[in-house]
Write a protein that holds these residues in place. Structure first.
Motif, PDB file in Angstrom:
ATOM      1  N   ALA A  10      -3.266 -11.158  -9.611  1.00 31.62           N
ATOM      2  CA  ALA A  10      -4.351 -10.048  -9.624  1.00 31.62           C
ATOM      3  C   ALA A  10      -4.512  -9.380  -8.315  1.00 31.62           C
ATOM      4  CB  ALA A  10      -5.616 -10.998 -10.380  1.00 31.62           C
ATOM      5  N   LEU A  11      -4.396 -10.265  -7.251  1.00 28.94           N
ATOM      6  CA  LEU A  11      -4.634  -9.540  -6.075  1.00 28.94           C
ATOM      7  C   LEU A  11      -3.364  -8.070  -5.431  1.00 28.94           C
ATOM      8  CD1 LEU A  11      -5.472  -9.504  -3.655  1.00 28.94           C
ATOM      9  CD2 LEU A  11      -4.349 -10.848  -2.925  1.00 28.94           C
ATOM     10  N   GLY A  12      -2.438  -8.756  -6.629  1.00 32.37           N
ATOM     11  CA  GLY A  12      -1.254  -7.540  -6.352  1.00 32.37           C
ATOM     12  C   GLY A  12      -1.323  -6.724  -7.088  1.00 32.37           C
ATOM     13  N   VAL A  13      -1.580  -6.623  -8.430  1.00 33.06           N
ATOM     14  CA  VAL A  13      -2.063  -5.330  -9.084  1.00 33.06           C
ATOM     15  C   VAL A  13      -3.250  -4.109  -8.387  1.00 33.06           C
ATOM     16  CG1 VAL A  13      -3.201  -4.543 -11.489  1.00 33.06           C
ATOM     17  CG2 VAL A  13      -0.903  -6.247 -11.794  1.00 33.06           C
ATOM     18  N   LEU A  14      -4.575  -5.078  -8.300  1.00 32.04           N
ATOM     19  CA  LEU A  14      -5.307  -5.057  -7.450  1.00 32.04           C
ATOM     20  C   LEU A  14      -5.142  -3.539  -6.298  1.00 32.04           C
ATOM     21  CD1 LEU A  14      -7.810  -7.499  -9.015  1.00 32.04           C
ATOM     22  CD2 LEU A  14      -8.173  -5.092 -10.006  1.00 32.04           C
ATOM     23  N   SER A  15      -4.203  -4.220  -5.357  1.00 31.84           N
ATOM     24  CA  SER A  15      -4.194  -4.001  -4.200  1.00 31.84           C
ATOM     25  C   SER A  15      -3.552  -2.719  -4.214  1.00 31.84           C
ATOM     26  CB  SER A  15      -3.289  -5.007  -3.915  1.00 31.84           C
ATOM     27  OG  SER A  15      -4.346  -5.815  -3.079  1.00 31.84           O
ATOM     28  N   GLN A  16      -2.303  -2.522  -5.739  1.00 30.87           N
ATOM     29  CA  GLN A  16      -1.885  -1.552  -5.863  1.00 30.87           C
ATOM     30  C   GLN A  16      -2.752  -0.742  -6.056  1.00 30.87           C
ATOM     31  OE1 GLN A  16       2.115  -1.611  -7.533  1.00 30.87           O
ATOM     32  NE2 GLN A  16       2.774  -3.299  -6.868  1.00 30.87           N
ATOM     33  N   MET A  17      -3.398  -1.125  -7.213  1.00 25.85           N
ATOM     34  CA  MET A  17      -4.291   0.169  -7.900  1.00 25.85           C
ATOM     35  C   MET A  17      -5.196   1.359  -6.822  1.00 25.85           C
ATOM     36  SD  MET A  17      -5.834  -1.313 -11.350  1.00 25.85           S
ATOM     37  CE  MET A  17      -6.811  -0.139 -11.316  1.00 25.85           C
ATOM     38  N   ILE A  18      -5.704   0.208  -5.351  1.00 21.42           N
ATOM     39  CA  ILE A  18      -6.698   0.676  -4.925  1.00 21.42           C
ATOM     40  C   ILE A  18      -5.656   1.229  -3.869  1.00 21.42           C
ATOM     41  CG2 ILE A  18      -7.681   0.081  -2.717  1.00 21.42           C
ATOM     42  CD1 ILE A  18      -9.001  -2.285  -4.479  1.00 21.42           C
ATOM     43  N   ASN A  19      -4.463   1.256  -3.204  1.00 17.94           N
ATOM     44  CA  ASN A  19      -3.861   2.250  -2.507  1.00 17.94           C
ATOM     45  C   ASN A  19      -3.021   3.482  -2.838  1.00 17.94           C
ATOM     46  OD1 ASN A  19      -3.679  -0.101   0.214  1.00 17.94           O
ATOM     47  ND2 ASN A  19      -2.017  -1.227  -1.073  1.00 17.94           N
ATOM     48  N   VAL A  20      -3.221   3.249  -4.611  1.00 19.96           N
ATOM     49  CA  VAL A  20      -3.186   4.447  -5.200  1.00 19.96           C
ATOM     50  C   VAL A  20      -4.030   5.442  -4.753  1.00 19.96           C
ATOM     51  CG1 VAL A  20      -2.515   5.327  -7.761  1.00 19.96           C
ATOM     52  CG2 VAL A  20      -0.953   4.207  -6.756  1.00 19.96           C
ATOM     53  N   LYS A  21      -5.769   5.311  -4.669  1.00 24.60           N
ATOM     54  CA  LYS A  21      -6.712   5.836  -4.919  1.00 24.60           C
ATOM     55  C   LYS A  21      -7.378   6.572  -3.683  1.00 24.60           C
ATOM     56  CE  LYS A  21     -10.414   4.444  -7.170  1.00 24.60           C
ATOM     57  NZ  LYS A  21     -11.536   3.379  -7.326  1.00 24.60           N
ATOM     58  N   ILE A  22      -6.241   5.407  -2.794  1.00 25.82           N
ATOM     59  CA  ILE A  22      -6.634   5.570  -0.880  1.00 25.82           C
ATOM     60  C   ILE A  22      -4.952   7.055  -0.996  1.00 25.82           C
ATOM     61  CG2 ILE A  22      -5.437   5.036   1.332  1.00 25.82           C
ATOM     62  CD1 ILE A  22      -6.975   2.345   0.336  1.00 25.82           C
ATOM     63  N   ARG A  23      -4.110   6.546  -1.271  1.00 25.43           N
ATOM     64  CA  ARG A  23      -2.907   8.064  -0.673  1.00 25.43           C
ATOM     65  C   ARG A  23      -3.291   9.120  -1.424  1.00 25.43           C
ATOM     66  NH1 ARG A  23       0.669   3.269  -2.506  1.00 25.43           N
ATOM     67  NH2 ARG A  23       0.779   4.193  -4.324  1.00 25.43           N
ATOM     68  N   TYR A  24      -4.550   8.753  -2.783  1.00 25.26           N
ATOM     69  CA  TYR A  24      -4.612  10.393  -3.674  1.00 25.26           C
ATOM     70  C   TYR A  24      -5.801  10.824  -2.584  1.00 25.26           C
ATOM     71  CZ  TYR A  24      -7.122  13.006  -6.216  1.00 25.26           C
ATOM     72  OH  TYR A  24      -7.997  14.939  -6.372  1.00 25.26           O
ATOM     73  N   GLN A  25      -6.612  10.369  -1.637  1.00 23.77           N
ATOM     74  CA  GLN A  25      -7.610  10.666  -1.046  1.00 23.77           C
ATOM     75  C   GLN A  25      -6.911  11.220   0.114  1.00 23.77           C
ATOM     76  OE1 GLN A  25     -10.607  11.266  -1.359  1.00 23.77           O
ATOM     77  NE2 GLN A  25     -10.649  10.815  -3.223  1.00 23.77           N
ATOM     78  N   GLU A  26      -5.633  10.802   0.865  1.00 26.00           N
ATOM     79  CA  GLU A  26      -5.265  11.138   2.240  1.00 26.00           C
ATOM     80  C   GLU A  26      -4.329  12.236   1.723  1.00 26.00           C
ATOM     81  OE1 GLU A  26      -3.489   6.682   4.005  1.00 26.00           O
ATOM     82  OE2 GLU A  26      -2.253   7.758   2.801  1.00 26.00           O
ATOM     83  N   SER A  27      -3.706  12.366   0.299  1.00 34.86           N
ATOM     84  CA  SER A  27      -2.979  13.491  -0.569  1.00 34.86           C
ATOM     85  C   SER A  27      -3.554  15.113  -0.177  1.00 34.86           C
ATOM     86  CB  SER A  27      -2.382  14.200  -1.380  1.00 34.86           C
ATOM     87  OG  SER A  27      -3.626  13.397  -2.614  1.00 34.86           O
ATOM     88  N   LYS A  28      -5.241  14.338  -0.222  1.00 39.65           N
ATOM     89  CA  LYS A  28      -6.376  15.849  -0.091  1.00 39.65           C
ATOM     90  C   LYS A  28      -6.220  16.016   0.470  1.00 39.65           C
ATOM     91  CE  LYS A  28      -9.974  15.745  -3.222  1.00 39.65           C
ATOM     92  NZ  LYS A  28     -11.130  15.151  -4.364  1.00 39.65           N
TER      93      LYS A  28
END
Length: 75
Positions: A10-28
Protein backbone atom coordinates in the motif's frame (compact mmCIF):
# COMPACT_ATOMS: atom_id res chain seq x y z
CA UNK A 1 -7.21 0.99 -7.72
CA UNK A 2 -9.57 -0.31 -5.08
CA UNK A 3 -8.29 -3.25 -3.13
CA UNK A 4 -6.75 -4.75 -0.04
CA UNK A 5 -2.97 -4.40 0.20
CA UNK A 6 -0.25 -5.49 2.58
CA UNK A 7 0.97 -2.36 4.35
CA UNK A 8 4.29 -2.23 2.46
CA UNK A 9 2.53 -2.70 -0.88
CA UNK A 10 0.00 0.00 0.00
CA UNK A 11 2.83 2.37 0.85
CA UNK A 12 4.49 1.61 -2.48
CA UNK A 13 1.33 2.22 -4.49
CA UNK A 14 0.42 5.42 -2.66
CA UNK A 15 4.01 6.72 -2.78
CA UNK A 16 4.10 6.26 -6.54
CA UNK A 17 0.79 8.06 -6.94
CA UNK A 18 1.97 11.02 -4.88
CA UNK A 19 5.28 11.11 -6.76
CA UNK A 20 3.38 11.29 -10.07
CA UNK A 21 1.47 14.30 -8.73
CA UNK A 22 4.76 15.91 -7.64
CA UNK A 23 6.33 15.33 -11.06
CA UNK A 24 3.25 16.86 -12.69
CA UNK A 25 3.65 20.02 -10.61
CA UNK A 26 7.37 20.10 -11.43
CA UNK A 27 6.57 19.87 -15.14
CA UNK A 28 4.24 22.86 -14.78
CA UNK A 29 7.11 24.82 -13.26
CA UNK A 30 9.37 23.85 -16.19
CA UNK A 31 6.90 25.38 -18.62
CA UNK A 32 6.93 29.11 -19.12
CA UNK A 33 4.97 29.93 -15.97
CA UNK A 34 4.49 33.19 -14.15
CA UNK A 35 6.06 33.69 -10.75
CA UNK A 36 2.63 33.32 -9.17
CA UNK A 37 2.08 29.97 -10.93
CA UNK A 38 5.50 28.75 -9.85
CA UNK A 39 4.84 29.65 -6.20
CA UNK A 40 1.49 27.84 -6.37
CA UNK A 41 3.12 24.72 -7.79
CA UNK A 42 5.88 24.84 -5.18
CA UNK A 43 3.27 25.08 -2.41
CA UNK A 44 1.44 22.06 -3.83
CA UNK A 45 4.71 20.10 -4.02
CA UNK A 46 5.52 20.87 -0.38
CA UNK A 47 2.01 19.84 0.66
CA UNK A 48 2.33 16.55 -1.26
CA UNK A 49 5.74 15.85 0.28
CA UNK A 50 4.31 16.45 3.76
CA UNK A 51 1.37 14.16 3.00
CA UNK A 52 3.77 11.44 1.86
CA UNK A 53 5.83 11.82 5.05
CA UNK A 54 2.70 11.53 7.22
CA UNK A 55 1.45 8.59 5.19
CA UNK A 56 4.76 6.75 5.62
CA UNK A 57 4.71 7.38 9.37
CA UNK A 58 1.15 6.08 9.67
CA UNK A 59 1.64 3.01 7.51
CA UNK A 60 5.01 2.13 9.08
CA UNK A 61 3.29 1.91 12.44
CA UNK A 62 0.98 -0.91 11.29
CA UNK A 63 1.50 -4.39 9.95
CA UNK A 64 -2.15 -4.92 9.07
CA UNK A 65 -3.48 -5.09 5.54
CA UNK A 66 -4.92 -1.82 4.31
CA UNK A 67 -7.91 -1.16 2.11
CA UNK A 68 -7.46 1.52 -0.53
CA UNK A 69 -10.46 3.05 -2.21
CA UNK A 70 -9.77 5.46 -5.04
CA UNK A 71 -12.34 7.85 -6.43
CA UNK A 72 -12.04 9.79 -9.66
CA UNK A 73 -14.83 12.27 -10.11
CA UNK A 74 -15.05 14.42 -13.21
CA UNK A 75 -17.59 17.20 -13.21
Amino acid sequence: MDGKFHSKDALGVLSQMINVKIRYQESKIDMDSSEEDIKSCESKIIKLQNELFELRSTIDSTSEDLIIEGIIKIQ
